[in-house]
Motif scaffolding. Structure first.
Motif, PDB file in Angstrom:
ATOM      1  N   ARG A  22      -1.153 -36.789 -79.678  1.00 32.35           N
ATOM      2  CA  ARG A  22      -2.163 -35.805 -79.329  1.00 32.35           C
ATOM      3  C   ARG A  22      -2.762 -35.219 -80.602  1.00 32.35           C
ATOM      4  O   ARG A  22      -2.162 -35.286 -81.673  1.00 32.35           O
ATOM      5  N   ALA A  23      -3.938 -34.617 -80.447  1.00 34.84           N
ATOM      6  CA  ALA A  23      -4.575 -33.991 -81.606  1.00 34.84           C
ATOM      7  C   ALA A  23      -3.672 -32.899 -82.180  1.00 34.84           C
ATOM      8  O   ALA A  23      -3.634 -32.692 -83.393  1.00 34.84           O
ATOM      9  N   GLN A  24      -2.933 -32.227 -81.306  1.00 33.13           N
ATOM     10  CA  GLN A  24      -2.021 -31.188 -81.780  1.00 33.13           C
ATOM     11  C   GLN A  24      -0.951 -31.769 -82.691  1.00 33.13           C
ATOM     12  O   GLN A  24      -0.532 -31.119 -83.658  1.00 33.13           O
ATOM     13  N   ASP A  25      -0.487 -32.988 -82.411  1.00 30.45           N
ATOM     14  CA  ASP A  25       0.510 -33.634 -83.278  1.00 30.45           C
ATOM     15  C   ASP A  25      -0.090 -33.889 -84.662  1.00 30.45           C
ATOM     16  O   ASP A  25       0.572 -33.711 -85.691  1.00 30.45           O
ATOM     17  N   LEU A  26      -1.345 -34.333 -84.657  1.00 21.22           N
ATOM     18  CA  LEU A  26      -2.025 -34.638 -85.915  1.00 21.22           C
ATOM     19  C   LEU A  26      -2.149 -33.367 -86.763  1.00 21.22           C
ATOM     20  O   LEU A  26      -1.873 -33.373 -87.961  1.00 21.22           O
ATOM     21  N   TRP A  27      -2.563 -32.286 -86.106  1.00 25.42           N
ATOM     22  CA  TRP A  27      -2.706 -31.016 -86.818  1.00 25.42           C
ATOM     23  C   TRP A  27      -1.341 -30.534 -87.334  1.00 25.42           C
ATOM     24  O   TRP A  27      -1.209 -30.115 -88.484  1.00 25.42           O
ATOM     25  N   ALA A  28      -0.314 -30.574 -86.468  1.00 20.83           N
ATOM     26  CA  ALA A  28       1.002 -30.072 -86.857  1.00 20.83           C
ATOM     27  C   ALA A  28       1.580 -30.887 -88.017  1.00 20.83           C
ATOM     28  O   ALA A  28       2.190 -30.331 -88.937  1.00 20.83           O
ATOM     29  N   GLY A  29       1.372 -32.209 -87.997  1.00 18.86           N
ATOM     30  CA  GLY A  29       1.874 -33.048 -89.084  1.00 18.86           C
ATOM     31  C   GLY A  29       1.186 -32.697 -90.396  1.00 18.86           C
ATOM     32  O   GLY A  29       1.833 -32.597 -91.445  1.00 18.86           O
ATOM     33  N   SER A  30      -0.142 -32.501 -90.338  1.00 17.15           N
ATOM     34  CA  SER A  30      -0.885 -32.136 -91.540  1.00 17.15           C
ATOM     35  C   SER A  30      -0.455 -30.767 -92.047  1.00 17.15           C
ATOM     36  O   SER A  30      -0.262 -30.568 -93.252  1.00 17.15           O
ATOM     37  N   ILE A 190      14.196 -30.490 -70.296  1.00 19.80           N
ATOM     38  CA  ILE A 190      13.374 -29.577 -71.114  1.00 19.80           C
ATOM     39  C   ILE A 190      12.010 -29.355 -70.443  1.00 19.80           C
ATOM     40  O   ILE A 190      11.539 -28.214 -70.311  1.00 19.80           O
ATOM     41  N   ALA A 191      11.383 -30.462 -69.998  1.00 21.15           N
ATOM     42  CA  ALA A 191      10.054 -30.350 -69.393  1.00 21.15           C
ATOM     43  C   ALA A 191      10.090 -29.570 -68.082  1.00 21.15           C
ATOM     44  O   ALA A 191       9.124 -28.885 -67.731  1.00 21.15           O
ATOM     45  N   ALA A 192      11.210 -29.689 -67.349  1.00 21.66           N
ATOM     46  CA  ALA A 192      11.311 -29.035 -66.041  1.00 21.66           C
ATOM     47  C   ALA A 192      11.825 -27.600 -66.138  1.00 21.66           C
ATOM     48  O   ALA A 192      12.004 -26.936 -65.119  1.00 21.66           O
ATOM     49  N   SER A 193      12.033 -27.113 -67.356  1.00 15.80           N
ATOM     50  CA  SER A 193      12.637 -25.788 -67.528  1.00 15.80           C
ATOM     51  C   SER A 193      11.693 -24.650 -67.162  1.00 15.80           C
ATOM     52  O   SER A 193      12.131 -23.519 -66.961  1.00 15.80           O
ATOM     53  N   GLY A 194      10.406 -24.938 -67.106  1.00 12.96           N
ATOM     54  CA  GLY A 194       9.431 -23.872 -66.877  1.00 12.96           C
ATOM     55  C   GLY A 194       9.069 -23.134 -68.151  1.00 12.96           C
ATOM     56  O   GLY A 194       8.234 -22.228 -68.131  1.00 12.96           O
ATOM     57  N   ARG A 195       9.646 -23.540 -69.286  1.00  8.77           N
ATOM     58  CA  ARG A 195       9.371 -22.871 -70.572  1.00  8.77           C
ATOM     59  C   ARG A 195       8.323 -23.626 -71.397  1.00  8.77           C
ATOM     60  O   ARG A 195       7.904 -23.131 -72.429  1.00  8.77           O
ATOM     61  N   VAL A 196       7.976 -24.828 -70.983  1.00 10.47           N
ATOM     62  CA  VAL A 196       6.986 -25.605 -71.732  1.00 10.47           C
ATOM     63  C   VAL A 196       5.881 -26.049 -70.778  1.00 10.47           C
ATOM     64  O   VAL A 196       6.109 -26.202 -69.577  1.00 10.47           O
ATOM     65  N   ILE A 215       9.612 -30.765 -84.046  1.00 12.18           N
ATOM     66  CA  ILE A 215       9.006 -29.747 -84.916  1.00 12.18           C
ATOM     67  C   ILE A 215       7.503 -29.674 -84.681  1.00 12.18           C
ATOM     68  O   ILE A 215       6.917 -28.588 -84.615  1.00 12.18           O
ATOM     69  N   LYS A 216       6.861 -30.857 -84.554  1.00 11.41           N
ATOM     70  CA  LYS A 216       5.414 -30.854 -84.311  1.00 11.41           C
ATOM     71  C   LYS A 216       5.071 -30.130 -83.015  1.00 11.41           C
ATOM     72  O   LYS A 216       4.076 -29.414 -82.948  1.00 11.41           O
ATOM     73  N   ARG A 217       5.882 -30.331 -81.979  1.00 10.83           N
ATOM     74  CA  ARG A 217       5.541 -29.742 -80.674  1.00 10.83           C
ATOM     75  C   ARG A 217       6.007 -28.286 -80.534  1.00 10.83           C
ATOM     76  O   ARG A 217       5.352 -27.486 -79.876  1.00 10.83           O
ATOM     77  N   PHE A 218       7.165 -27.955 -81.133  1.00 13.05           N
ATOM     78  CA  PHE A 218       7.760 -26.645 -80.865  1.00 13.05           C
ATOM     79  C   PHE A 218       8.028 -25.814 -82.124  1.00 13.05           C
ATOM     80  O   PHE A 218       8.595 -24.737 -82.040  1.00 13.05           O
ATOM     81  N   GLY A 219       7.613 -26.322 -83.284  1.00 13.12           N
ATOM     82  CA  GLY A 219       7.884 -25.601 -84.521  1.00 13.12           C
ATOM     83  C   GLY A 219       6.803 -24.624 -84.921  1.00 13.12           C
ATOM     84  O   GLY A 219       6.958 -23.877 -85.895  1.00 13.12           O
ATOM     85  N   PHE A 220       5.676 -24.633 -84.211  1.00 18.09           N
ATOM     86  CA  PHE A 220       4.557 -23.770 -84.588  1.00 18.09           C
ATOM     87  C   PHE A 220       4.155 -22.817 -83.470  1.00 18.09           C
ATOM     88  O   PHE A 220       3.049 -22.289 -83.465  1.00 18.09           O
ATOM     89  N   GLY A 221       5.067 -22.602 -82.517  1.00 18.48           N
ATOM     90  CA  GLY A 221       4.762 -21.698 -81.412  1.00 18.48           C
ATOM     91  C   GLY A 221       3.535 -22.172 -80.653  1.00 18.48           C
ATOM     92  O   GLY A 221       3.369 -23.368 -80.389  1.00 18.48           O
ATOM     93  N   ASN A 222       2.638 -21.230 -80.331  1.00 24.24           N
ATOM     94  CA  ASN A 222       1.418 -21.583 -79.594  1.00 24.24           C
ATOM     95  C   ASN A 222       0.288 -22.026 -80.507  1.00 24.24           C
ATOM     96  O   ASN A 222      -0.785 -22.378 -80.042  1.00 24.24           O
ATOM     97  N   GLU A 223       0.549 -21.989 -81.823  1.00 24.12           N
ATOM     98  CA  GLU A 223      -0.516 -22.287 -82.774  1.00 24.12           C
ATOM     99  C   GLU A 223      -1.041 -23.714 -82.609  1.00 24.12           C
ATOM    100  O   GLU A 223      -2.247 -23.953 -82.602  1.00 24.12           O
TER     101      GLU A 223
END
Length: 551
Positions: A22-30, A190-196, A215-223
């Motif tokens: 996802r684009a979010q992965d690209l941003w988080a990696g950068s 994790i996906a069914a927890s209602g937290r993501v 880290i890419k998905r959950f290391g930057f909060g909602n950013e």
């Protein structure tokens, strides 16, 4: 002991950027790569190092390679080790954010911990080289640069066994799991927890992450979640048009979506707080609603009426203004022959001035991308990585190249553009853009662009050109297509018919197509004979047909 020049880099860049669904992965990696580089730079500065490149280490995006001058008495081994440790600690700290979040849902055990520590402990690569500055700074830099290149060529790696189900981003490393069940079961919970949200993780274990992916998905909060998706980028110019002329229809559609809690907001815009994929009718089908928004059978049944109303509202919007383009562009650009340019700096001061110019370019590059409704994933040094709406991509690329030439006197830049469907695998789009950039740089004199169109079916299409050629006939063609004077059918029929012709019949066929597809209500037509002749000459001047590029 004289001062020493130190060149240091960390990576692997491929792992931080290309492993992206996802684009979010690209941003988080950068973003993560910049954070690690900044930590390494700060460690060197605490040793008394002076920055040479990049000139401003507080930039939002930092190159993964930097150059510093160490004062007399500071051993390069000591500074490089401090930089290595700082980057490693920064990775652990950023990882701790993701780790605590995941552990708040499912406590870790020894199996989970073993995978986590192994992957974070072995992922980073470090290269460095140093040379004492005697009297001649350029000679010292070139000596350090040669040693640095040799170190990178002699790269070593540690053999690591990664067993079990692999992660969804790299496909090479073990996905995180506990001793109770496999990775699919762990990530399903994790996906069914209602937290993501489904924007962070696909349901039912269809996405499984390793430590870096977590880290890419959950290391930057909602950013990271606020970074626009490829769907949002593809629909950006459409959304602007809707806001300008059909705001009431957009509001009506938005109010229907509000009544369905599964549709979560991704940004603070009151006019349109949702992801761009909800502007595509194809999103509102059961399968996409399951995978993208976590709808279950009960949800589909409960909200059946609202979903039908949403489809109707979206169709009415389409009837008023048309459909959004499902395609977007990914841009990769950097300066031509920058290594030689740096090596030719006659003094330390000249090297610093060049670094400062690159800082200015990076700042301007972000503005240019945003002016064209795009989003910069990365803009640091002479490199730019950006997502752009389809129609804005080429003008944005041209503006970036012109800005680079203006800010860096005598400098040129080349770019690769990949046009792709908003649901096309992102890692493949990034790979296509990088290949296109390589083909652009393969042209004599560089200073060029290559566009690669990734179609959903059929072979990709590539074309490349020097920037200067785009400002002439090609630019006029784009304007004629944009204003509707020349129908898009002209391009399709030309592509279908011309490969079977040769010599004078090509020009005759072009003339016929121009006359057939020109709308005189939109613009006065140019002389078809002359335009056909110009098109033939322009096409003949284009270097590298598709076959050559592919070879």
């Amino acid at each position: 002991m004289p001062d020493t020049i130190l060149i240091f880099s960390l990576g692997p860049v491929q792992g931080f950027l290309a492993e992206a669904r996802r684009a979010q992965d690209l941003w988080a990696g950068s973003r993560l790569l910049s954070e690690l580089t900044q930590a390494a730079i700060q460690a060197c500065r605490r040793s008394g190092a002076e920055m040479i490149y990049p000139a401003d280490p507080s930039q939002e995006s930092l190159p993964n390679k930097f150059v510093v001058k160490l004062p007399e008495g500071v051993a390069p081994e000591q500074a490089a080790e401090a930089a290595r440790q700082a980057a490693q600690e920064e990775l652990q700290q950023r990882g701790e954010v993701a780790r605590q979040f995941l552990q708040s849902i499912i406590p870790s055990d020894s199996v989970w911990e073993k995978i986590w520590q192994r992957q974070l402990g072995n992922h980073l690569e470090f290269f460095w080289a140093a040379a004492v500055i005697e009297d001649d700074y350029p000679a010292a830099y070139q000596k350090a640069s040669r040693a640095f290149d040799a170190a990178k060529r002699a790269r070593t790696f540690q053999q690591v066994t990664e067993d079990g189900l692999k992660d969804s981003l790299s496909g090479r490393r073990s996905a995180l799991r506990t001793a109770q069940g496999d990775a699919r079961s762990y990530w399903n919970r994790i996906a069914a927890s209602g937290r993501v949200t489904a924007a962070q993780l696909k349901p039912e274990g269809r996405e499984r992450l390793d430590a870096l992916g977590a880290i890419k998905r959950f290391g930057f909060g909602n950013e990271a979640e606020r970074f626009p998706s490829t769907s949002s980028v593809a629909a950006a110019d459409y959304l602007e048009k809707v806001r300008g002329k059909h705001q009431s229809a957009l509001v009506a559609y938005r109010e229907i979506l509000k009544a369905i809690p599964k549709f979560y907001c991704v940004r603070g815009s009151e006019a349109w707080p949702y992801d761009g994929d909800l502007l595509y009718l194809e999103t509102l089908v059961p399968e996409r609603l399951r995978t993208s928004y976590g709808f279950g059978d009960a949800d589909l049944q409960q909200y059946e009426g609202q979903l039908e109303a949403a489809r109707l509202a979206l169709r009415m919007l389409y009837n008023s203004i048309g459909r959004p383009s499902p395609y977007y562009a990914l841009l990769v650009m950097d300066g031509d022959s920058m290594g030689k340019r740096v090596a030719s700096c006659a003094s330390e001061e000249e090297h610093r001035q060049l670094s400062q110019r690159l800082v200015s370019f990076a700042a301007q590059a972000r503005q240019i991308v945003e002016q064209h409704q795009g989003t910069a994933v990365y803009a640091g040094g002479d490199d730019v990585l950006a997502l752009l709406p389809l129609k804005r991509a080429l003008p944005a690329a041209q503006a970036l190249a012109e800005a680079f030439a203006k800010i860096v006197p005598g400098g040129t830049a080349s770019a690769g553009l990949a046009f792709a469907h908003h649901l096309y695998p992102l890692d493949a789009v990034l790979r296509a853009a990088r290949e296109a950039e390589g083909w652009a740089k393969g042209m004599e004199g560089k200073n060029a662009i290559c566009v690669r169109a990734l179609k959903r079916s059929g072979e990709p299409i590539e074309v490349r050109s020097h920037w200067g050629d785009l400002r002439t006939l090609f630019g006029e063609l784009c304007q004629w297509f944009a204003c509707g004077a020349l129908s898009s059918r002209f391009a399709y029929e030309a592509a279908a018919n011309l490969p079977f012709l040769d010599g004078e019949p090509v020009q005759s066929e072009l003339k016929r197509l121009i006359q057939r597809h020109w709308d005189t209500r939109k613009s006065n037509p140019p002389d078809p004979d002359n335009l056909a002749k110009q098109l033939v000459a322009w096409a003949d001047s284009l270097p590298g047909k598709a076959e050559e590029l592919t070879d």
